[in-house]
Motif scaffolding. Structure first.
Motif, mmCIF file in Angstrom:
data_model
loop_
_atom_site.group_PDB
_atom_site.id
_atom_site.type_symbol
_atom_site.label_atom_id
_atom_site.label_comp_id
_atom_site.label_asym_id
_atom_site.label_seq_id
_atom_site.Cartn_x
_atom_site.Cartn_y
_atom_site.Cartn_z
ATOM 1 N N GLY A 73 27.339 84.421 111.774
ATOM 2 C CA GLY A 73 27.923 83.110 112.282
ATOM 3 C C GLY A 73 28.979 83.134 113.446
ATOM 4 O O GLY A 73 28.995 82.370 114.056
ATOM 5 N N MET A 102 28.288 70.217 111.210
ATOM 6 C CA MET A 102 29.176 71.014 110.530
ATOM 7 C C MET A 102 28.755 71.082 109.107
ATOM 8 O O MET A 102 28.729 72.470 108.806
ATOM 9 N N ALA A 103 28.066 70.079 108.628
ATOM 10 C CA ALA A 103 27.673 70.145 107.143
ATOM 11 C C ALA A 103 26.378 71.024 106.979
ATOM 12 O O ALA A 103 26.007 71.757 106.076
ATOM 13 N N ASN A 104 25.271 70.783 108.038
ATOM 14 C CA ASN A 104 24.032 71.560 107.808
ATOM 15 C C ASN A 104 23.910 73.082 108.549
ATOM 16 O O ASN A 104 22.857 73.507 108.542
ATOM 17 N N SER A 105 25.281 73.450 109.087
ATOM 18 C CA SER A 105 25.060 74.810 109.659
ATOM 19 C C SER A 105 24.695 75.859 108.803
ATOM 20 O O SER A 105 24.018 76.677 109.124
ATOM 21 N N VAL A 146 30.009 71.606 118.096
ATOM 22 C CA VAL A 146 30.111 71.735 116.579
ATOM 23 C C VAL A 146 29.889 73.183 116.104
ATOM 24 O O VAL A 146 30.553 73.775 115.071
ATOM 25 N N GLY A 147 28.945 73.723 116.732
ATOM 26 C CA GLY A 147 28.495 74.928 116.126
ATOM 27 C C GLY A 147 29.239 76.200 116.390
ATOM 28 O O GLY A 147 29.453 77.076 115.654
ATOM 29 N N VAL A 194 32.440 75.688 115.834
ATOM 30 C CA VAL A 194 33.436 75.716 114.817
ATOM 31 C C VAL A 194 32.789 76.228 113.095
ATOM 32 O O VAL A 194 33.031 76.824 112.584
ATOM 33 N N SER A 195 31.481 75.484 113.208
ATOM 34 C CA SER A 195 30.915 75.634 111.864
ATOM 35 C C SER A 195 30.076 76.740 111.628
ATOM 36 O O SER A 195 29.947 77.070 110.427
ATOM 37 N N LEU A 247 32.192 79.567 110.066
ATOM 38 C CA LEU A 247 32.479 78.728 108.732
ATOM 39 C C LEU A 247 31.435 79.016 107.869
ATOM 40 O O LEU A 247 31.479 79.272 106.392
ATOM 41 N N ALA A 248 30.063 78.605 108.243
ATOM 42 C CA ALA A 248 29.160 78.800 107.344
ATOM 43 C C ALA A 248 28.591 80.169 106.782
ATOM 44 O O ALA A 248 28.276 80.381 105.825
ATOM 45 N N GLY A 253 27.239 66.016 103.770
ATOM 46 C CA GLY A 253 27.450 65.562 105.305
ATOM 47 C C GLY A 253 26.291 64.637 105.910
ATOM 48 O O GLY A 253 26.679 63.761 106.352
#
Length: 394
Positions: A49, A225-228, A347-348, A350-351, A354-355, A374
């Motif tokens: 990540g 964010m949700a699909n990362s 977005v990536g 941050v995400s 976290l992912a 998401g």
């Protein structure tokens, strides 16, 4: 258009298709296998990540710089980007330490951030001159992906991961060669009539005033964010479920096989129903497919999700690119860069970490639950901001 002009347009259309087949399709050599390679050399989900976040930070800054304004040698810049990207993959394939992997990823993002928007801008210009749909070019990337991902899985099982780094490097360099005969005018972004009006700040302000494009931006943030987690770790999940490199290669190819007819079908659907509606439908289909893996996690289910996923992916790619083209009067390359590279990588940044942390803490299965939520929320936002009238950026 006279006969000579028609022949030139047809030549450039086919050269663009070959370029997509070789260069963009060649990404299949590495994309499905890169995170599996990282896990094999000892990187954790958090490390992976972090590497992705580093690349995102650099790409979100670099992409608009590649596409904004008029360049003296636009084709040469794209070719240089492809050449340096190819060489960076060779360097990356020889690394085993996190520091060097992160550094090379940053450099690769810097030199390669403009490839996707510049290529899509080229495809829109060429297909516009020939009265063809964007999908008629984009489908050739799917064809190239089928070849490269299948060959990549076969090479890894016999020669190791080093072979696929050579594969993606060579296809990027070869793709640059196919750009030489294409007319320069297709690479150049036209200036607006007011001096300086094509500057990045003016473009962003115009987008913020466009309700539909603002809704698309919010949607891309939510699903990014949700699909990362799924995007980063689905092939790793396949590996932990017992899939070999060959099976992972087939999984990566399955979607591309379905994309071949669907890309062309998507062109017709855009003309019939509109790009925004098609994008909305694609989002709903992805919700269903991510939910299927969450409900029944297995190699077979993920393989099915990958295969069927070629349908919404085709609709999504063609609809998103067509919508940007419809809603943007000028400076299409910059808007494509902002939406498909800068926003995605913002977005990536941050995400991705976290992912990675979520994967380390909860495992891969629950990443699909986050993706379902998401995409469902993004589907709702997209529905709320659908265009009431067809409007363009002023």
């Amino acid at each position: 258009m006279n006969h000579l002009q028609l022949d030139a347009a047809q030549r450039d259309l086919w050269l663009t298709r070959v370029y997509y087949f070789v260069s963009l399709g060649g990404g299949g050599f590495i994309a499905p296998f890169l995170n599996v390679f990282y896990v094999q050399i000892g990187l954790s989900g958090t490390d992976i990540g972090l590497v992705a976040a580093v690349g995102s930070v650099v790409a979100l800054i670099a992409a608009p710089l590649w596409t904004s304004g008029r360049r003296e040698q636009p084709r040469r810049l794209l070719q240089l980007s492809l050449l340096l990207t190819g060489l960076s993959y060779l360097w990356l394939g020889a690394q085993h330490l996190l520091f060097w992997i992160a550094l090379i990823t940053a450099l690769r993002a810097l030199v390669g951030a403009g490839i996707s928007p510049l290529s899509d801008s080229l495809a829109l210009a060429v297909t516009g001159a020939h009265k063809s749909g964007f999908g008629s070019v984009r489908v050739w990337a799917s064809l190239g992906w089928i070849v490269s991902v299948t060959l990549g899985g076969w090479l890894i099982e016999r020669l190791g991961f080093g072979a696929v780094f050579w594969g993606v490097s060579l296809t990027a360099i070869l793709g640059a060669g196919f750009l030489f005969p294409i007319e320069t005018r297709y690479f150049v972004q036209p200036r607006l009539n007011n001096a300086g009006r094509d500057r990045l700040g003016v473009t962003i302000r115009a987008l913020l005033k466009n309700r539909t494009m603002l809704g698309v931006a919010v949607t891309l943030i939510i699903i990014g964010m949700a699909n990362s987690g799924v995007a980063q770790f689905e092939t790793v999940y396949l590996s932990t479920l017992g899939a070999t490199a060959g099976v992972i290669g087939i999984a990566g190819m399955a979607s591309a096989v379905v994309e071949i007819p669907c890309m062309l079908w998507a062109d017709r659907l855009v003309r019939q129903y509109g790009a925004h509606r098609l994008l909305w439908v694609a989002m709903g289909l992805i919700v269903i497919l991510r939910g299927l893996v969450l409900w029944l996690p297995s190699v077979a289910t993920i393989m099915a999700e990958r295969a069927i996923g070629g349908i919404p992916f085709s609709l999504y790619v063609v609809a998103l690119t067509s919508l940007i083209s419809e809603q943007t009067t000028q400076d299409k390359g910059t808007v494509l860069a902002l939406y498909t590279v800068t926003l995605t990588n913002l977005v990536g940044m941050v995400s991705a970490p976290l992912a990675g942390a979520a994967y380390d803490s909860f495992g891969a299965r629950w990443l699909y639950a986050i993706a379902v939520a998401g995409y469902a929320f993004g589907w709702f936002i997209l529905r709320l901001t659908r265009p009431i009238h067809q409007t363009r950026m002023e």
